[in-house]
Design an enzyme around this catalytic site. Sequence first.
Site, PDB file in Angstrom:
ATOM      1  CG  LEU A  64      72.418  37.151 149.647  1.00 18.08           C
ATOM      2  CD1 LEU A  64      71.193  37.761 150.307  1.00 18.08           C
ATOM      3  CD2 LEU A  64      72.384  37.355 148.135  1.00 18.08           C
ATOM      4  N   PRO A  65      76.735  38.472 149.597  1.00 20.86           N
ATOM      5  CG  PRO A  65      77.472  39.402 147.588  1.00 20.86           C
ATOM      6  CD  PRO A  65      76.258  38.823 148.249  1.00 20.86           C
ATOM      7  CB  THR A  95      80.602  36.367 156.434  1.00 23.34           C
ATOM      8  OG1 THR A  95      80.996  35.025 156.127  1.00 23.34           O
ATOM      9  CG2 THR A  95      81.431  36.895 157.587  1.00 23.34           C
ATOM     10  CE  LYS A 172      83.394  33.120 157.729  1.00 24.98           C
ATOM     11  NZ  LYS A 172      84.493  32.242 157.336  1.00 24.98           N
ATOM     12  CE  LYS A 241      81.442  40.276 153.605  1.00 27.00           C
ATOM     13  NZ  LYS A 241      80.809  39.037 154.070  1.00 27.00           N
TER      14      LYS A 241
HETATM   15  P1  NAD Z   1      79.857  35.624 145.660  1.00 21.66           P
HETATM   16  O1  NAD Z   1      80.028  37.073 145.395  1.00 21.66           O
HETATM   17  O2  NAD Z   1      80.613  34.616 144.859  1.00 21.66           O
HETATM   18  O3  NAD Z   1      78.292  35.232 145.559  1.00 21.66           O
HETATM   19  C1  NAD Z   1      77.249  36.049 145.984  1.00 21.66           C
HETATM   20  C2  NAD Z   1      76.036  35.802 145.085  1.00 21.66           C
HETATM   21  O4  NAD Z   1      74.963  36.636 145.542  1.00 21.66           O
HETATM   22  C3  NAD Z   1      76.292  36.147 143.617  1.00 21.66           C
HETATM   23  O5  NAD Z   1      75.872  35.085 142.792  1.00 21.66           O
HETATM   24  C4  NAD Z   1      75.454  37.413 143.401  1.00 21.66           C
HETATM   25  O6  NAD Z   1      74.979  37.523 142.064  1.00 21.66           O
HETATM   26  C5  NAD Z   1      74.324  37.178 144.390  1.00 21.66           C
HETATM   27  N1  NAD Z   1      73.617  38.402 144.769  1.00 21.66           N
HETATM   28  C6  NAD Z   1      74.156  39.609 145.076  1.00 21.66           C
HETATM   29  N2  NAD Z   1      73.169  40.488 145.369  1.00 21.66           N
HETATM   30  C7  NAD Z   1      72.004  39.822 145.240  1.00 21.66           C
HETATM   31  C8  NAD Z   1      70.636  40.190 145.386  1.00 21.66           C
HETATM   32  N3  NAD Z   1      70.290  41.452 145.748  1.00 21.66           N
HETATM   33  N4  NAD Z   1      69.694  39.266 145.161  1.00 21.66           N
HETATM   34  C9  NAD Z   1      70.037  38.003 144.785  1.00 21.66           C
HETATM   35  N5  NAD Z   1      71.320  37.593 144.630  1.00 21.66           N
HETATM   36  C10 NAD Z   1      72.284  38.499 144.847  1.00 21.66           C
HETATM   37  O7  NAD Z   1      80.169  35.445 147.216  1.00 21.66           O
HETATM   38  P2  NAD Z   1      80.588  34.090 147.969  1.00 21.66           P
HETATM   39  O8  NAD Z   1      82.073  33.925 147.899  1.00 21.66           O
HETATM   40  O9  NAD Z   1      79.676  32.990 147.535  1.00 21.66           O
HETATM   41  O10 NAD Z   1      80.273  34.512 149.484  1.00 21.66           O
HETATM   42  C11 NAD Z   1      78.939  34.561 149.977  1.00 21.66           C
HETATM   43  C12 NAD Z   1      79.020  34.807 151.480  1.00 21.66           C
HETATM   44  O11 NAD Z   1      79.757  33.723 152.091  1.00 21.66           O
HETATM   45  C13 NAD Z   1      79.757  36.090 151.858  1.00 21.66           C
HETATM   46  O12 NAD Z   1      79.132  36.678 152.969  1.00 21.66           O
HETATM   47  C14 NAD Z   1      81.161  35.602 152.203  1.00 21.66           C
HETATM   48  O13 NAD Z   1      81.808  36.477 153.111  1.00 21.66           O
HETATM   49  C15 NAD Z   1      80.859  34.248 152.814  1.00 21.66           C
HETATM   50  N6  NAD Z   1      81.931  33.229 152.732  1.00 21.66           N
HETATM   51  C16 NAD Z   1      82.639  33.064 151.577  1.00 21.66           C
HETATM   52  C17 NAD Z   1      83.640  32.090 151.526  1.00 21.66           C
HETATM   53  C18 NAD Z   1      84.467  31.838 150.280  1.00 21.66           C
HETATM   54  O14 NAD Z   1      85.498  31.138 150.373  1.00 21.66           O
HETATM   55  N7  NAD Z   1      84.082  32.340 149.128  1.00 21.66           N
HETATM   56  C19 NAD Z   1      83.897  31.289 152.653  1.00 21.66           C
HETATM   57  C20 NAD Z   1      83.110  31.455 153.798  1.00 21.66           C
HETATM   58  C21 NAD Z   1      82.127  32.442 153.817  1.00 21.66           C
END
Ligand code: NAD
Length: 304
Positions: A64-65, A95, A172, A241
Amino acid sequence: MKIGFIGLGNMGGPMSLNLLAAGYDVAVHDVRREAAAEHERRGAVWAATPAGAGHGRDAVITMLPTPRHVETVLLGPAGLLDALAPGSVWVDMSTSVPEVADRVRARAADRGVEVLDAPVSGMAHGARTGSLQIFVGGDEATYRRVRPVFEVLGDPERIMRVGGHGAGYTVKLMINLLWFSHLVATTEVLTIGTRAGVDLAVLRAALLASPAASNFLDRDVLSVLAHGDYDDSFAMALACKDLGLAVDLAGAVGVPAELSALVEQVYRRARAAYGDLAGEMSPVRLWEDLTGTPLRLPVPVLQE
Ligand code: NAD
């Protein structure tokens, strides 16, 4: 092992598809129902609530975000916490920071529910190819039990238990803090050097052959130099964030973090200029726009 997966975005979407491809029984949930379309085609069970993704599952992964979203999913209405069965494991791969996980552990420990933090590096590409780096915090025996699942999602050589509860989150955040700092420092150096008249390719080659070389300059900056691609698979909102959480952590442990705070401000400025969804490398664009100096190399130079 029956798995629940919550959060099907840039990272969680392909990660949960990899679990389905590996033959796991997976229940999926997201606030965006459409995010699960491909998963359902490939045999996933749709869960309408976080609790629904937890019922009868041996392990539930959240991706999740922000910590606020993790809190809503675990402790909010129809939350995951109350659905976790005795003996099951909640694995938070977001994260994040330990506060929510600590509260969940305090409330669920007497039911024998285990908790791991297991954030990742490797971007959306690593999520798609199952080659993520994974940093796990928590109990060793629980980590061993979940490791086969991690091996589907990540590179087995780069999956590591880094300490007790919360250590995965910390590692991380420190990785991202250093990477974003490399990005800002490298951007300034390349812009100053080229504005002072040195050819960009020559400057980069000299830096790479010097003690100032870095992986960022060698590899990661190439998406900008070659294609003007600022990597929108990782959004500025999430980068800011992460930097905010890292600077807060520095404060919580009493460490001055002047450089980190400055890097956070540069990121916030780029977010204000280009928006929440702009790519994580947008501070490079900020410097390009401020100075009128695009940092681009012709592709043949990059192939030499
Ligand atoms: P994203 O925003 O693409 O995906 C998050 C998902 O969570 C979305 O599909 C959203 O609809 C869902 N969501 C939000 N609130 C929700 C709720 N209350 N209930 C159910 N679902 C919900 O984010 P991401 O890029 O996939 O990143 C996810 C995590 O991974 C973050 O913490 C980010 O910091 C970390 N991360 C991302 C990357 C990257 O390259 N994108 C790399 C490493 C770590």
